[in-house]
Design a protein around this motif. Sequence first.
Motif, PDB file in Angstrom:
ATOM      1  N   PHE A   1      -8.475 -23.861  11.230  1.00  0.00           N
ATOM      2  CA  PHE A   1      -8.834 -22.681  12.021  1.00  0.00           C
ATOM      3  C   PHE A   1      -8.674 -21.399  11.210  1.00  0.00           C
ATOM      4  N   VAL A   2      -8.516 -21.559   9.890  1.00  0.00           N
ATOM      5  CA  VAL A   2      -8.310 -20.437   8.985  1.00  0.00           C
ATOM      6  C   VAL A   2      -9.416 -20.434   7.936  1.00  0.00           C
ATOM      7  N   ILE A   3      -9.874 -19.237   7.567  1.00  0.00           N
ATOM      8  CA  ILE A   3     -10.816 -19.075   6.458  1.00  0.00           C
ATOM      9  C   ILE A   3     -10.069 -18.397   5.312  1.00  0.00           C
ATOM     10  N   ARG A   4     -10.193 -18.957   4.124  1.00  0.00           N
ATOM     11  CA  ARG A   4      -9.538 -18.386   2.940  1.00  0.00           C
ATOM     12  C   ARG A   4     -10.540 -17.536   2.161  1.00  0.00           C
ATOM     13  N   GLY A   5     -10.102 -16.330   1.787  1.00  0.00           N
ATOM     14  CA  GLY A   5     -10.899 -15.475   0.914  1.00  0.00           C
ATOM     15  C   GLY A   5     -10.223 -15.344  -0.436  1.00  0.00           C
ATOM     16  N   LYS A   6     -10.947 -15.681  -1.506  1.00  0.00           N
ATOM     17  CA  LYS A   6     -10.403 -15.574  -2.854  1.00  0.00           C
ATOM     18  C   LYS A   6     -11.050 -14.409  -3.601  1.00  0.00           C
ATOM     19  N   SER A   7     -10.315 -13.860  -4.554  1.00  0.00           N
ATOM     20  CA  SER A   7     -10.758 -12.672  -5.280  1.00  0.00           C
ATOM     21  C   SER A   7     -11.982 -12.954  -6.155  1.00  0.00           C
ATOM     22  N   LYS A   8     -12.986 -12.051  -6.055  1.00  0.00           N
ATOM     23  CA  LYS A   8     -14.119 -12.058  -6.969  1.00  0.00           C
ATOM     24  C   LYS A   8     -14.079 -10.824  -7.869  1.00  0.00           C
ATOM     25  N   GLY A   9     -13.120  -9.923  -7.554  1.00  0.00           N
ATOM     26  CA  GLY A   9     -12.982  -8.696  -8.328  1.00  0.00           C
ATOM     27  C   GLY A   9     -11.562  -8.181  -8.191  1.00  0.00           C
ATOM     28  N   ASN A  10     -11.286  -7.061  -8.812  1.00  0.00           N
ATOM     29  CA  ASN A  10      -9.933  -6.506  -8.811  1.00  0.00           C
ATOM     30  C   ASN A  10      -9.686  -5.725  -7.530  1.00  0.00           C
ATOM     31  N   TYR A  11      -8.659  -6.100  -6.772  1.00  0.00           N
ATOM     32  CA  TYR A  11      -8.280  -5.347  -5.567  1.00  0.00           C
ATOM     33  C   TYR A  11      -6.776  -5.445  -5.365  1.00  0.00           C
ATOM     34  N   HIS A  12      -6.243  -4.488  -4.631  1.00  0.00           N
ATOM     35  CA  HIS A  12      -4.814  -4.480  -4.296  1.00  0.00           C
ATOM     36  C   HIS A  12      -4.645  -5.272  -3.003  1.00  0.00           C
TER      37      HIS A  12
ATOM     38  N   PRO B   1     -12.184   2.063  -2.158  1.00  0.00           N
ATOM     39  CA  PRO B   1     -11.979   3.055  -3.220  1.00  0.00           C
ATOM     40  C   PRO B   1     -11.545   2.395  -4.537  1.00  0.00           C
ATOM     41  N   SER B   2     -11.261   3.205  -5.521  1.00  0.00           N
ATOM     42  CA  SER B   2     -10.798   2.695  -6.814  1.00  0.00           C
ATOM     43  C   SER B   2      -9.457   2.002  -6.650  1.00  0.00           C
ATOM     44  N   ILE B   3      -9.091   1.175  -7.632  1.00  0.00           N
ATOM     45  CA  ILE B   3      -7.838   0.437  -7.556  1.00  0.00           C
ATOM     46  C   ILE B   3      -6.644   1.379  -7.509  1.00  0.00           C
ATOM     47  N   GLN B   4      -6.766   2.554  -8.176  1.00  0.00           N
ATOM     48  CA  GLN B   4      -5.672   3.524  -8.141  1.00  0.00           C
ATOM     49  C   GLN B   4      -5.471   4.071  -6.730  1.00  0.00           C
ATOM     50  N   GLU B   5      -6.577   4.375  -6.055  1.00  0.00           N
ATOM     51  CA  GLU B   5      -6.483   4.858  -4.671  1.00  0.00           C
ATOM     52  C   GLU B   5      -5.973   3.763  -3.738  1.00  0.00           C
ATOM     53  N   GLN B   6      -6.417   2.534  -3.976  1.00  0.00           N
ATOM     54  CA  GLN B   6      -5.921   1.406  -3.178  1.00  0.00           C
ATOM     55  C   GLN B   6      -4.402   1.306  -3.265  1.00  0.00           C
ATOM     56  N   GLU B   7      -3.868   1.432  -4.460  1.00  0.00           N
ATOM     57  CA  GLU B   7      -2.416   1.329  -4.655  1.00  0.00           C
ATOM     58  C   GLU B   7      -1.679   2.448  -3.926  1.00  0.00           C
ATOM     59  N   LYS B   8      -2.217   3.670  -3.986  1.00  0.00           N
ATOM     60  CA  LYS B   8      -1.575   4.812  -3.317  1.00  0.00           C
ATOM     61  C   LYS B   8      -1.570   4.622  -1.797  1.00  0.00           C
ATOM     62  N   ILE B   9      -2.712   4.214  -1.260  1.00  0.00           N
ATOM     63  CA  ILE B   9      -2.824   4.012   0.195  1.00  0.00           C
ATOM     64  C   ILE B   9      -1.903   2.892   0.655  1.00  0.00           C
ATOM     65  N   ALA B  10      -1.907   1.786  -0.089  1.00  0.00           N
ATOM     66  CA  ALA B  10      -1.052   0.647   0.270  1.00  0.00           C
ATOM     67  C   ALA B  10       0.417   1.038   0.238  1.00  0.00           C
ATOM     68  N   LYS B  11       0.827   1.808  -0.776  1.00  0.00           N
ATOM     69  CA  LYS B  11       2.225   2.220  -0.894  1.00  0.00           C
ATOM     70  C   LYS B  11       2.641   3.092   0.283  1.00  0.00           C
ATOM     71  N   LEU B  12       1.784   4.034   0.670  1.00  0.00           N
ATOM     72  CA  LEU B  12       2.086   4.905   1.810  1.00  0.00           C
ATOM     73  C   LEU B  12       2.259   4.095   3.094  1.00  0.00           C
ATOM     74  N   LEU B  13       1.309   3.207   3.362  1.00  0.00           N
ATOM     75  CA  LEU B  13       1.362   2.424   4.593  1.00  0.00           C
ATOM     76  C   LEU B  13       2.510   1.411   4.579  1.00  0.00           C
ATOM     77  N   GLU B  14       2.847   0.885   3.406  1.00  0.00           N
ATOM     78  CA  GLU B  14       4.001  -0.001   3.304  1.00  0.00           C
ATOM     79  C   GLU B  14       5.292   0.742   3.634  1.00  0.00           C
ATOM     80  N   CYS B  15       5.383   2.002   3.188  1.00  0.00           N
ATOM     81  CA  CYS B  15       6.571   2.817   3.513  1.00  0.00           C
ATOM     82  C   CYS B  15       6.710   2.998   5.020  1.00  0.00           C
ATOM     83  N   ILE B  16       5.592   3.245   5.698  1.00  0.00           N
ATOM     84  CA  ILE B  16       5.625   3.404   7.154  1.00  0.00           C
ATOM     85  C   ILE B  16       5.997   2.078   7.813  1.00  0.00           C
ATOM     86  N   ASP B  17       5.457   0.975   7.312  1.00  0.00           N
ATOM     87  CA  ASP B  17       5.793  -0.336   7.876  1.00  0.00           C
ATOM     88  C   ASP B  17       7.273  -0.658   7.685  1.00  0.00           C
ATOM     89  N   ASP B  18       7.822  -0.296   6.516  1.00  0.00           N
ATOM     90  CA  ASP B  18       9.252  -0.516   6.279  1.00  0.00           C
ATOM     91  C   ASP B  18      10.086   0.304   7.261  1.00  0.00           C
TER      92      ASP B  18
END
Length: 343
Positions: free
Chosen positions: A81-92, A134-151
């Motif tokens: 009942f799960v679909i797996r998505g594997k990387s085809k490019g660089n993403y955070h 967005p670019s990988i740099q922007e992805q990292e910044k956004i993820a870090k901000l939202l991870e801080c809120i989740d923590d």
Amino acid sequence: MNPDAKRFGHGTKFISVMDILNNQFIRYDNIRASVEVIAGDIETYGVNYGDILFQRSSETLEDVGQANVYLDSKPAVFGGFVIRGKSKGNYHPMFFRYLLASPTARKRIIVKGAGAQHFNIGQDGLSKVYLDIPSIQEQEKIAKLLECIDDRIATQNKIIDKLQSLIKGIAQNITCSNKPNVHISECLECSSSTLQESDVFEHGAYPVYGANGIVGYLDNYNTENEAVYIIKDGSGVGTVSYVTGKCSATGTLNILQAPNGYSLRYLYYLLKVFNFEPYKTGMAIPHIYFKDYGKAKIFCPLYSEQLKYATLLSTIDDKLSTEQDILKSLNLEKQYLLCQMFI
């Protein structure tokens, strides 16, 4: 992967829909199920760090295609009942986790779902979902901000859990450390209402409470000052709530009030830890009746002592309400960011 039941219970961790829905992100140790793998299973159904897992089917269209990310080096496997998505490019990976939970992404995924009584989404449908990344740099910044809120949200939940445990622990200590000396029917008066949820309005002067909180409003009331509302039937039977001011209760609740010489707030905390199980009747829909549980005894000290206990527990309860408001604000902040950052 759809192994037979005999293979479950040991072996490699097996990712199911529940793991997708109930974790902030998926790690090997928080996967619930395990399965015995055979030759070729890891190669065919293996999940590695950074893979995205989608919920294939759901009973409601709104839940179809929900996603999570696997953040562990130990390989796991995934279920049918799960679909797996594997990387085809660089993403955070964590950025993708937040992106796929955003209102924009959810709307675009949901419309790809299909079905009548049970809704499904396939790999073809998911592949047609277009998202701005967005670019990988922007992805990292956004993820870090939202991870801080989740923590911060996780910390807030722990604070709330500890306060709830403290209130429960004090109330249970009062109950267990003292000999019951008063029948519930001696210290509480019970009344009921014939009001139905269909009788209330969207607006009015006074709130009306049902099993799940405020269900509407009226311009009159059947309770003033203070009362304890207790659910008398259904899945939440025995759940109590304390209310003050002018308000009303629907027929699914009993209204408990205290005569002179008893603190209703003190009795409310004791009822929160009272065991109603022996007094439940009915098979499909459980009921409790005041005439039954009213015969039980609880511990009631002198009125002055009741007030001391009530004041202590109320102070902690007020602190709990404040912390719950902070949690609501944090969740609203996160939802706002998910709406504004993913357009």
